[in-house]
Design a protein around this motif. Sequence first.
Motif, PDB file in Angstrom:
ATOM      1  N   SER A  29      58.236  58.219  48.558  1.00 38.93           N
ATOM      2  CA  SER A  29      57.710  57.099  47.778  1.00 38.93           C
ATOM      3  C   SER A  29      58.662  56.671  46.663  1.00 38.93           C
ATOM      4  O   SER A  29      58.298  55.853  45.816  1.00 38.93           O
ATOM      5  CB  SER A  29      56.350  57.478  47.170  1.00 38.93           C
ATOM      6  OG  SER A  29      55.426  57.829  48.185  1.00 38.93           O
TER       7      SER A  29
ATOM      8  N   ARG B 183      59.900  58.541  44.218  1.00 41.26           N
ATOM      9  CA  ARG B 183      59.647  59.220  42.947  1.00 41.26           C
ATOM     10  C   ARG B 183      60.437  60.530  42.902  1.00 41.26           C
ATOM     11  O   ARG B 183      59.900  61.633  42.969  1.00 41.26           O
ATOM     12  CB  ARG B 183      58.152  59.458  42.768  1.00 41.26           C
ATOM     13  CG  ARG B 183      57.365  58.160  42.635  1.00 41.26           C
ATOM     14  CD  ARG B 183      55.867  58.317  42.809  1.00 41.26           C
ATOM     15  NE  ARG B 183      55.291  59.348  41.958  1.00 41.26           N
ATOM     16  CZ  ARG B 183      53.980  59.600  41.882  1.00 41.26           C
ATOM     17  NH1 ARG B 183      53.131  58.851  42.596  1.00 41.26           N
ATOM     18  NH2 ARG B 183      53.527  60.556  41.103  1.00 41.26           N
TER      19      ARG B 183
ATOM     20  N   ASP C  63      59.633  63.140  40.088  1.00 40.60           N
ATOM     21  CA  ASP C  63      58.381  63.854  40.350  1.00 40.60           C
ATOM     22  C   ASP C  63      58.556  64.866  41.478  1.00 40.60           C
ATOM     23  O   ASP C  63      57.987  65.964  41.434  1.00 40.60           O
ATOM     24  CB  ASP C  63      57.272  62.862  40.709  1.00 40.60           C
ATOM     25  CG  ASP C  63      56.857  61.993  39.528  1.00 40.60           C
ATOM     26  OD1 ASP C  63      57.134  62.403  38.384  1.00 40.60           O
ATOM     27  OD2 ASP C  63      56.268  60.927  39.761  1.00 40.60           O
ATOM     28  N   ALA C  64      59.337  64.489  42.498  1.00 36.29           N
ATOM     29  CA  ALA C  64      59.566  65.403  43.615  1.00 36.29           C
ATOM     30  C   ALA C  64      60.262  66.675  43.145  1.00 36.29           C
ATOM     31  O   ALA C  64      59.898  67.791  43.554  1.00 36.29           O
ATOM     32  CB  ALA C  64      60.391  64.713  44.699  1.00 36.29           C
TER      33      ALA C  64
ATOM     34  N   LEU D 179      49.519  61.255  47.360  1.00 34.09           N
ATOM     35  CA  LEU D 179      49.748  61.001  45.940  1.00 34.09           C
ATOM     36  C   LEU D 179      48.436  60.798  45.199  1.00 34.09           C
ATOM     37  O   LEU D 179      48.299  61.204  44.037  1.00 34.09           O
ATOM     38  CB  LEU D 179      50.644  59.771  45.774  1.00 34.09           C
ATOM     39  CG  LEU D 179      52.011  59.846  46.472  1.00 34.09           C
ATOM     40  CD1 LEU D 179      52.786  58.550  46.241  1.00 34.09           C
ATOM     41  CD2 LEU D 179      52.815  61.040  45.976  1.00 34.09           C
TER      42      LEU D 179
ATOM     43  N   GLN E  54      56.314  62.447  47.444  1.00 28.34           N
ATOM     44  CA  GLN E  54      56.897  61.778  46.281  1.00 28.34           C
ATOM     45  C   GLN E  54      58.302  61.272  46.588  1.00 28.34           C
ATOM     46  O   GLN E  54      58.678  60.168  46.167  1.00 28.34           O
ATOM     47  CB  GLN E  54      56.912  62.747  45.091  1.00 28.34           C
ATOM     48  CG  GLN E  54      55.523  63.052  44.554  1.00 28.34           C
ATOM     49  CD  GLN E  54      55.490  64.252  43.639  1.00 28.34           C
ATOM     50  OE1 GLN E  54      56.297  65.173  43.777  1.00 28.34           O
ATOM     51  NE2 GLN E  54      54.558  64.265  42.691  1.00 28.34           N
TER      52      GLN E  54
END
Length: 393
Positions: free
Chosen positions: A338, A340, A343-344, A307, A335
């Motif tokens: 994590s 997210r 975002d992924a 990231l 992502q």
Amino acid sequence: MAALAHGGMGRRIAYYRRLRRMTQQQLADAACVALGTVRKVERGERGVSDATLEVIAEALGVEPAQLRADREPAHTRVHAALPALSAAIATYDIPDDGPLRPLHELRRAIAQAVEWRLAAQYTRLAAGLPDLLAQLARAFHRSPETEKPDLAALMVTAYRCADAIAYKFGARDLSARLIELMRWVVREADDPVLSAAVAYVRTETFLAARAHTAGLRTLEQAIDAAPRPRAAEEIAARGALHMRAAVIAGRARDASSAVLHLGEARRLADRVDEDIYRGTAFGPDSVRIHEVSVAVSLGDEHVGRALEVAGEWEPPADLPAERRSGFYIELARAQLWSGRADDAFESLKAARHIAPQHTREHPWVREDAATLRRLKRADSEALTNFAEWCAAI
């Protein structure tokens, strides 16, 4: 009951464990199994009984079927062309009769094939390669000795293009045969830089078999045999081998070796102004992409590094499309692990925009798209459309 086949199951268990942000110890405790069992299963070193699979699935909050079954890729024109590729290489040493094309025409045809490979235009590549492979074999066996090194180099490149299709579209046996043909004919080319490129590609057989330790040892031997890094092509050859070694060390969860090889790749990349291509792209940008790949392969506390790289840099448009799309596919996984999800999904869409065929066939894309669709209900139509496109549902 007999233990279940464990080839891809360990990878899926590790995937969902990281998605839940669990350590191996936490999964072992939640499933009431030994830590050593979890480690061996994730590494693919042992099978899984029905009973063990059920408790692991329950601890991960998924159905056992999600860990047991792989998604099958959609059948495409590239899949349909694979038998023709296989037939074309079956007679590599006894080619059929036919006209001989001049060397300059063969060079031009190979240059076009490489362009299609780097742009991940696999349908075009698959349509033209069977005939081109047959023509090259015919030329190699009938041309004078003075032309054989040049023709051998072209054959290596053509086999590499064919392998890109075979490996990415799941024809692993065909890929292994093509790699062995590369290793056979590269000796006739008498080109140490090209030999290093073949050693780089050979690693696919170890990745497919999850024989990461053996693959790392083979790459380190290839590094020792590579030409001293003086000219730009020699620097790129050795640097590419270090990049690949870092990735396979990451898959082996050997963090120290991964860091060592990544550091050597960075040092060599500092000696070239920009990424250059000699069998594979190498340079500062390619090293950054491999840094993300290594971080994702190591998983757990290393994911944050992927990231960080993506937060301060993105791959430039002049890098091969195949490599740029791979960057976003790897980033999407980091992502997702994590937390997210938005975002992924954006990263997966970026990969699709850059190289649709490469993205659609990537098993991580199908797996991650299916996970995103389960995790998110907002914008479900876009997620569903994407998942249907890549055969995740």
